[in-house]
Design a protein around this motif. Structure first.
Motif, PDB file in Angstrom:
ATOM      1  N   VAL A 283       5.814  -9.966  13.710  1.00  0.00           N
ATOM      2  CA  VAL A 283       5.010 -11.128  13.345  1.00  0.00           C
ATOM      3  C   VAL A 283       3.824 -11.201  14.304  1.00  0.00           C
ATOM      4  CG1 VAL A 283       5.029 -13.596  12.863  1.00  0.00           C
ATOM      5  CG2 VAL A 283       7.160 -12.289  12.683  1.00  0.00           C
ATOM      6  N   LEU A 284       2.616 -11.116  13.747  1.00  0.00           N
ATOM      7  CA  LEU A 284       1.398 -11.156  14.529  1.00  0.00           C
ATOM      8  C   LEU A 284       0.619 -12.429  14.199  1.00  0.00           C
ATOM      9  CD1 LEU A 284       1.864  -7.973  13.455  1.00  0.00           C
ATOM     10  CD2 LEU A 284       0.084  -7.671  15.136  1.00  0.00           C
ATOM     11  N   GLY A 285       0.008 -13.021  15.212  1.00  0.00           N
ATOM     12  CA  GLY A 285      -0.841 -14.185  15.001  1.00  0.00           C
ATOM     13  C   GLY A 285      -0.108 -15.502  14.893  1.00  0.00           C
ATOM     14  N   LEU A 286       1.130 -15.554  15.303  1.00  0.00           N
ATOM     15  CA  LEU A 286       1.935 -16.769  15.133  1.00  0.00           C
ATOM     16  C   LEU A 286       1.427 -17.930  15.988  1.00  0.00           C
ATOM     17  CD1 LEU A 286       4.363 -17.594  13.438  1.00  0.00           C
ATOM     18  CD2 LEU A 286       5.834 -16.930  15.328  1.00  0.00           C
TER      19      LEU A 286
ATOM     20  N   GLY B 249       0.838  -1.196   0.000  1.00  0.00           N
ATOM     21  CA  GLY B 249       0.000   0.000   0.000  1.00  0.00           C
ATOM     22  C   GLY B 249       0.865   1.234   0.000  1.00  0.00           C
ATOM     23  N   LYS B 250       0.587   2.123   0.928  1.00  0.00           N
ATOM     24  CA  LYS B 250       1.353   3.353   1.084  1.00  0.00           C
ATOM     25  C   LYS B 250       1.987   3.361   2.468  1.00  0.00           C
ATOM     26  CE  LYS B 250      -1.502   6.174  -1.967  1.00  0.00           C
ATOM     27  NZ  LYS B 250      -2.323   7.388  -2.050  1.00  0.00           N
ATOM     28  N   ARG B 251       3.159   3.956   2.549  1.00  0.00           N
ATOM     29  CA  ARG B 251       3.860   4.061   3.828  1.00  0.00           C
ATOM     30  C   ARG B 251       3.026   4.878   4.804  1.00  0.00           C
ATOM     31  NH1 ARG B 251       8.975   6.923   5.943  1.00  0.00           N
ATOM     32  NH2 ARG B 251       7.842   8.647   5.090  1.00  0.00           N
ATOM     33  N   ASP B 252       3.072   4.493   6.055  1.00  0.00           N
ATOM     34  CA  ASP B 252       2.404   5.182   7.150  1.00  0.00           C
ATOM     35  C   ASP B 252       0.878   5.132   7.063  1.00  0.00           C
ATOM     36  OD1 ASP B 252       4.899   5.834   8.227  1.00  0.00           O
ATOM     37  OD2 ASP B 252       4.989   7.701   7.077  1.00  0.00           O
ATOM     38  N   LYS B 253       0.344   4.140   6.382  1.00  0.00           N
ATOM     39  CA  LYS B 253      -1.110   3.941   6.338  1.00  0.00           C
ATOM     40  C   LYS B 253      -1.524   2.672   7.071  1.00  0.00           C
ATOM     41  CE  LYS B 253      -2.045   7.541   3.823  1.00  0.00           C
ATOM     42  NZ  LYS B 253      -2.828   8.652   4.354  1.00  0.00           N
ATOM     43  N   ASN B 254      -0.590   1.753   7.319  1.00  0.00           N
ATOM     44  CA  ASN B 254      -0.871   0.516   8.043  1.00  0.00           C
ATOM     45  C   ASN B 254      -0.423   0.685   9.488  1.00  0.00           C
ATOM     46  OD1 ASN B 254      -1.624  -0.713   5.576  1.00  0.00           O
ATOM     47  ND2 ASN B 254       0.499  -1.240   5.158  1.00  0.00           N
ATOM     48  N   SER B 255      -0.944  -0.175  10.351  1.00  0.00           N
ATOM     49  CA  SER B 255      -0.521  -0.124  11.755  1.00  0.00           C
ATOM     50  C   SER B 255      -0.779  -1.468  12.418  1.00  0.00           C
ATOM     51  CB  SER B 255      -1.279   0.972  12.513  1.00  0.00           C
ATOM     52  OG  SER B 255      -2.661   0.671  12.582  1.00  0.00           O
ATOM     53  N   PHE B 256      -0.172  -1.648  13.587  1.00  0.00           N
ATOM     54  CA  PHE B 256      -0.499  -2.814  14.403  1.00  0.00           C
ATOM     55  C   PHE B 256      -0.525  -2.399  15.865  1.00  0.00           C
ATOM     56  CE2 PHE B 256       4.138  -3.123  14.373  1.00  0.00           C
ATOM     57  CZ  PHE B 256       4.433  -3.468  15.690  1.00  0.00           C
ATOM     58  N   ALA B 257      -1.217  -3.190  16.665  1.00  0.00           N
ATOM     59  CA  ALA B 257      -1.304  -2.948  18.105  1.00  0.00           C
ATOM     60  C   ALA B 257      -1.442  -4.298  18.792  1.00  0.00           C
ATOM     61  CB  ALA B 257      -2.507  -2.059  18.419  1.00  0.00           C
TER      62      ALA B 257
ATOM     63  N   ALA C 179       3.109 -11.384  23.330  1.00  0.00           N
ATOM     64  CA  ALA C 179       3.244 -10.205  22.481  1.00  0.00           C
ATOM     65  C   ALA C 179       3.734 -10.655  21.101  1.00  0.00           C
ATOM     66  CB  ALA C 179       4.243  -9.235  23.113  1.00  0.00           C
ATOM     67  N   PRO C 180       3.618  -9.802  20.070  1.00  0.00           N
ATOM     68  CA  PRO C 180       4.139 -10.175  18.752  1.00  0.00           C
ATOM     69  C   PRO C 180       5.620 -10.528  18.811  1.00  0.00           C
ATOM     70  CG  PRO C 180       2.818  -8.198  18.590  1.00  0.00           C
ATOM     71  CD  PRO C 180       2.993  -8.477  20.056  1.00  0.00           C
ATOM     72  N   LYS C 181       6.057 -11.299  17.852  1.00  0.00           N
ATOM     73  CA  LYS C 181       7.465 -11.667  17.717  1.00  0.00           C
ATOM     74  C   LYS C 181       8.129 -10.729  16.711  1.00  0.00           C
ATOM     75  CE  LYS C 181       7.079 -15.429  20.236  1.00  0.00           C
ATOM     76  NZ  LYS C 181       7.476 -15.369  21.615  1.00  0.00           N
ATOM     77  N   ILE C 182       9.447 -10.755  16.694  1.00  0.00           N
ATOM     78  CA  ILE C 182      10.226 -10.012  15.699  1.00  0.00           C
ATOM     79  C   ILE C 182      10.957 -11.031  14.840  1.00  0.00           C
ATOM     80  CG2 ILE C 182      12.097  -8.365  15.313  1.00  0.00           C
ATOM     81  CD1 ILE C 182      11.336  -7.068  18.010  1.00  0.00           C
ATOM     82  N   PHE C 183      10.883 -10.834  13.520  1.00  0.00           N
ATOM     83  CA  PHE C 183      11.546 -11.720  12.567  1.00  0.00           C
ATOM     84  C   PHE C 183      12.944 -11.193  12.288  1.00  0.00           C
ATOM     85  CE2 PHE C 183      12.402 -12.639   7.994  1.00  0.00           C
ATOM     86  CZ  PHE C 183      12.633 -13.992   8.130  1.00  0.00           C
ATOM     87  N   ARG C 184      13.948 -12.054  12.474  1.00  0.00           N
ATOM     88  CA  ARG C 184      15.344 -11.708  12.190  1.00  0.00           C
ATOM     89  C   ARG C 184      16.076 -13.004  11.880  1.00  0.00           C
ATOM     90  NH1 ARG C 184      19.336  -9.652  16.854  1.00  0.00           N
ATOM     91  NH2 ARG C 184      19.454 -11.886  17.214  1.00  0.00           N
ATOM     92  N   THR C 185      16.602 -13.127  10.681  1.00  0.00           N
ATOM     93  CA  THR C 185      17.272 -14.363  10.286  1.00  0.00           C
ATOM     94  C   THR C 185      18.584 -14.554  11.021  1.00  0.00           C
ATOM     95  OG1 THR C 185      18.201 -13.185   8.387  1.00  0.00           O
ATOM     96  CG2 THR C 185      16.213 -14.501   8.005  1.00  0.00           C
ATOM     97  N   VAL C 186      19.379 -13.511  11.104  1.00  0.00           N
ATOM     98  CA  VAL C 186      20.653 -13.528  11.835  1.00  0.00           C
ATOM     99  C   VAL C 186      20.876 -12.142  12.428  1.00  0.00           C
ATOM    100  CG1 VAL C 186      21.760 -15.318  10.418  1.00  0.00           C
ATOM    101  CG2 VAL C 186      22.022 -12.924   9.789  1.00  0.00           C
ATOM    102  N   ALA C 187      21.682 -12.058  13.472  1.00  0.00           N
ATOM    103  CA  ALA C 187      21.993 -10.763  14.076  1.00  0.00           C
ATOM    104  C   ALA C 187      22.580  -9.840  13.014  1.00  0.00           C
ATOM    105  CB  ALA C 187      22.964 -10.934  15.234  1.00  0.00           C
ATOM    106  N   GLY C 188      22.098  -8.621  12.966  1.00  0.00           N
ATOM    107  CA  GLY C 188      22.615  -7.641  12.022  1.00  0.00           C
ATOM    108  C   GLY C 188      22.028  -7.717  10.634  1.00  0.00           C
TER     109      GLY C 188
ATOM    110  N   VAL D  68      -1.292 -15.458   9.671  1.00  0.00           N
ATOM    111  CA  VAL D  68      -0.108 -14.883  10.293  1.00  0.00           C
ATOM    112  C   VAL D  68       0.274 -13.674   9.448  1.00  0.00           C
ATOM    113  CG1 VAL D  68       2.314 -15.248  10.909  1.00  0.00           C
ATOM    114  CG2 VAL D  68       0.657 -17.106  11.188  1.00  0.00           C
ATOM    115  N   VAL D  69       0.561 -12.558  10.109  1.00  0.00           N
ATOM    116  CA  VAL D  69       0.835 -11.304   9.425  1.00  0.00           C
ATOM    117  C   VAL D  69       2.249 -10.841   9.771  1.00  0.00           C
ATOM    118  CG1 VAL D  69       0.112  -8.899   9.168  1.00  0.00           C
ATOM    119  CG2 VAL D  69      -1.611 -10.685   9.493  1.00  0.00           C
ATOM    120  N   PHE D  70       3.020 -10.511   8.743  1.00  0.00           N
ATOM    121  CA  PHE D  70       4.361  -9.950   8.887  1.00  0.00           C
ATOM    122  C   PHE D  70       4.265  -8.489   8.456  1.00  0.00           C
ATOM    123  CE2 PHE D  70       4.718 -14.426   8.062  1.00  0.00           C
ATOM    124  CZ  PHE D  70       5.770 -14.864   8.848  1.00  0.00           C
TER     125      PHE D  70
END
Length: 188
Positions: free
Chosen positions: A127-130, A66-74, A164-173, A115-117
């Motif tokens: 990551v929401l709904g995992l 979509g457009k930046r700053d139009k989506n959100s999560f809580a 709470a939601p998770k954060i997706f990160r394949t490797v540090a950095g 599941v929503v990323f």
């Protein structure tokens, strides 16, 4: 009386946490929970996503741009008798202009346990709904009245989760480009 759960750490926020920007970027990936396997690393990050098969066909994530700053999560907390839960809520502005895109809105409105990323403006993928999955719980759209009114369809996906939601990160950095490419590779 037995203690079933202990507080085992505190929060001493680093500069990234204290200076984190808000908002969600324009990219969102959605998949059915039943088709997604994941790995959590020793630091609590979702470090790998594997898509299952539906019959002999590999399932995919679906990208909504979509457009930046139009989506959100809580993720507000709901107090319970036995445990407290978090209501994961993803709100998306969906832009459409043809029958195929309207049909996608129909499918999204009626899909179960998603599941929503969501790509945050802070260059993290949330990551929401995992755990239990999210379902469409509200939607609104139309033509607007004035020339500059929004014509996007706003859809809300939500569901109660035990964390709470998770954060997706394949490797540090890993850069945001690496993470979005990983999810794009799993997408249709």
């Amino acid at each position: 009386m037995a203690t079933c759960n202990d507080l085992i750490s505190g929060i001493n926020p680093d500069c990234d946490a204290l200076n984190k920007v808000g908002g969600v970027n324009k990219r969102v990936w959605i998949g059915l929970k039943s088709n997604i396997s994941h790995t959590i690393d020793s630091n609590g990050y979702v470090s790998a996503i594997t898509m299952g098969n539906v019959g002999s066909i590999s399932s995919k994530l679906y990208k909504f741009i979509g457009k930046r700053d139009k989506n959100s999560f809580a993720f507000p907390m709901t107090a319970g008798d036995n445990i407290n839960t978090f209501n994961h809520t993803a709100v998306m502005q969906l832009y459409y202009s043809n029958p195929a895109e309207l049909e996608t809105l129909n499918q999204l409105a009626n899909a179960d346990d998603m599941v929503v990323f969501m790509e945050g403006n802070d260059e993290k993928i949330y990551v929401l709904g995992l755990g239990k999955g999210l379902n469409a719980t509200a939607g609104e759209g139309g033509s607007g009245t004035l020339l500059n009114d929004s014509t996007a369809y706003t859809m809300t996906l939500s569901g109660e989760e035990t964390t709470a939601p998770k954060i997706f990160r394949t490797v540090a950095g890993a850069s945001i480009g690496t993470l979005t490419a990983y999810l794009d590779n799993l997408s249709a």
